[in-house]
Design a protein around this motif. Sequence first.
Motif, PDB file in Angstrom:
ATOM      1  N   MET A 165      -9.881  20.939 -33.283  1.00 16.10           N
ATOM      2  CA  MET A 165      -8.777  20.253 -32.612  1.00 16.10           C
ATOM      3  C   MET A 165      -7.735  19.764 -33.608  1.00 16.10           C
ATOM      4  O   MET A 165      -6.560  19.624 -33.252  1.00 16.10           O
ATOM      5  N   SER A 166      -8.124  19.537 -34.851  1.00 15.45           N
ATOM      6  CA  SER A 166      -7.150  19.094 -35.855  1.00 15.45           C
ATOM      7  C   SER A 166      -6.118  20.175 -36.161  1.00 15.45           C
ATOM      8  O   SER A 166      -5.058  19.878 -36.717  1.00 15.45           O
ATOM      9  N   SER A 169      -3.683  19.812 -32.580  1.00 15.25           N
ATOM     10  CA  SER A 169      -3.263  18.525 -32.016  1.00 15.25           C
ATOM     11  C   SER A 169      -1.889  18.132 -32.547  1.00 15.25           C
ATOM     12  O   SER A 169      -1.629  18.244 -33.753  1.00 15.25           O
ATOM     13  N   TYR A 242      -9.291  12.253 -32.027  1.00 18.82           N
ATOM     14  CA  TYR A 242     -10.137  13.071 -31.168  1.00 18.82           C
ATOM     15  C   TYR A 242     -10.790  12.214 -30.078  1.00 18.82           C
ATOM     16  O   TYR A 242     -10.828  12.598 -28.902  1.00 18.82           O
ATOM     17  N   GLN A 245      -8.358  11.508 -27.366  1.00 18.19           N
ATOM     18  CA  GLN A 245      -8.181  12.655 -26.478  1.00 18.19           C
ATOM     19  C   GLN A 245      -9.300  12.701 -25.432  1.00 18.19           C
ATOM     20  O   GLN A 245      -9.041  12.975 -24.249  1.00 18.19           O
ATOM     21  N   ASN A 436     -10.647  24.181 -22.136  1.00 16.19           N
ATOM     22  CA  ASN A 436     -10.737  23.505 -23.437  1.00 16.19           C
ATOM     23  C   ASN A 436     -10.764  24.532 -24.565  1.00 16.19           C
ATOM     24  O   ASN A 436     -11.568  24.434 -25.486  1.00 16.19           O
ATOM     25  N   ASP A 441     -18.029  22.630 -27.346  1.00 19.08           N
ATOM     26  CA  ASP A 441     -17.872  21.216 -27.660  1.00 19.08           C
ATOM     27  C   ASP A 441     -18.849  20.411 -26.812  1.00 19.08           C
ATOM     28  O   ASP A 441     -18.658  20.245 -25.602  1.00 19.08           O
ATOM     29  N   TYR A 444     -17.276  17.442 -25.055  1.00 23.01           N
ATOM     30  CA  TYR A 444     -16.427  17.785 -23.911  1.00 23.01           C
ATOM     31  C   TYR A 444     -17.280  18.069 -22.674  1.00 23.01           C
ATOM     32  O   TYR A 444     -16.912  17.700 -21.553  1.00 23.01           O
TER      33      TYR A 444
END
Length: 599
Positions: A165-166, A169, A242, A245, A436, A441, A444
């Motif tokens: 995600m980095s 994002s 994160y 989010q 996603n 994840d 998630y």
Amino acid sequence: GGASESSAQGLRRRREVHGVGLSARTVGRAWLTLRTWNVSTIRSMSSASSASTASSESLGLSQGDDVRQAFLRVQNGSDVRGVAADLNPEEPVTFTPEMAFEIAAGFTRWIAEQTEKEPGRMKISVGRDSRITGPILLRAAALGIQSTGATAVDCGLASTPAMFMSTISEGYNYDGSIIITASHLPPNRNGMKFFTKAGGTAKTDVKQILMSAAESVQKEGPRLKTYSSPREPETVDFMQEYARQLRDKIKTGCNHPDTYDTPLKGFHVLVDAGNGAGGFFATNVLVPLGADVSGSQFLEPDGMFPNHVPNPEDKKAMAMTIEAVKTQASVDLGVIFDTDVDRSAVVDASGRGINRNLLIALMSSIVLREHPGTTILTDSVTSNGLTDFINQLGGKHFRYRRGYKNVIDKGVALNIEGEPCWLAIETSGHGAMRENFMLDDGAYLVVKILIEMVRLRLAGEDRGIAALLERLKEPQDEGEFRLKADTTTKDDHAQGDDFAQKADQVLEDFKSFVDSEQVPGWSLEPVSHEGYRVTVDEGDGRRGWVLLRKSLHDPVLPLNVESELPGGVRIIVQTLVDQFFKNETETLDISALTKYLNS
């Protein structure tokens, strides 16, 4: 903050990792006090052992190996794994800080080639799980990135999904990302997973990265001990972003009419992080949303994993989470993560463990309510009852191959081909959702389950998530057996190559055996994407099954057996031994089967 040590302190630290005078728990915690390591620390760590003064041995080479072999040995499909700590005399170190430096540099060069972007304009993030060698390997990798001219971003303790995600994002958008992890493997192991903005690297990509690293060493030698970075890596706590989010996803998903910002108020959620990187979920996700997390356990990172293996498939791990749920008063949901939080499982309010087929069924129920008729893609060892369950909910079950990367990649391919696949999930707990980024994840998945839990309560359903599994028919008996090669060769690679050819023949023999109808009621399933799966008619509408396939990585033929009769696995295995495997003993060691039958 950062930490630096003298040469003597570095030597002492290395001795601590060997366990001299310290308990395993103390060793793990001693390592975890170090956020970062400077170059002099790494040099002192490396030079503390005479073995690492030679360039070949500092790369984990065995006698007769070359540099290419050293790097290829640590490839594990689409990632890197090896022995990183000298804790077991029978397992020599194969993955060193020098290798982490060179591999990270190779990854950065590879991204530069893929994107046609100069390294000097790139930022690559690096995080780690709680493993004892995480800090030094992260530091080495960060320096390797910076040796190319790129900027390394040290994210510290992090989860694998967060590191992907980095790269996408807003406000971060790093060009690539590395997580230092070896999932649920023992404390002496470690490795690397790689991400670009498009997702995780493929097996062929990793081989290119490793070859780039090897070629650099062949030209210049290992550079870690001589490299001097002109600047420190940037430090970013991306886990805070994160977690935000995930919180926002829960808020919007619940859309609670009374407590929008604290939709989990009145819910008791117990988290077992297994001393991995998942403790943040309790403190930074659940608590701010109003949840009671009392009774949560093993949230503290400890890379020696003193309580249980951080693995949602592990029986002891699940049993400890179940016991914690039952011990606490009125827990609505128990959650367990693996080390790097790309897998998870849950426990319902009654203390029923929900992993493997049950987790897939639960997620299928949620997804099919939101996306009627979608394809649910799984690996090959899922139950007949799960297929029936998905069909009853109006979905389509696509049973594919073992290997989470295989499952996710196939899900991506189906979506590209125009067949909607909103969930691709392996029985191990690796689950990826189309909404996603098809990213596996574990956090998630739990977010989706929490949203459903709130929705059910608002709808007046007092049974919670257990209500979603009422129609799932579970097997009465199941077993997995690993049939090893019966060979005396000492060369692992030769053994693997030789066994692969013989295994193919065993599989064809198995197909012929079933086709011959020697066993009434046994029939090959029309589609098998790996090995051969056989339906076993057990009478009165009951169906068992057998799957014989080749392992993804080892010279082994895994045999999975499931039955809808109590004790039915023993009946099926006895039939296999008596009528099929007795003719395959020159190739296979079937002692696992005979031991089971004699137990």
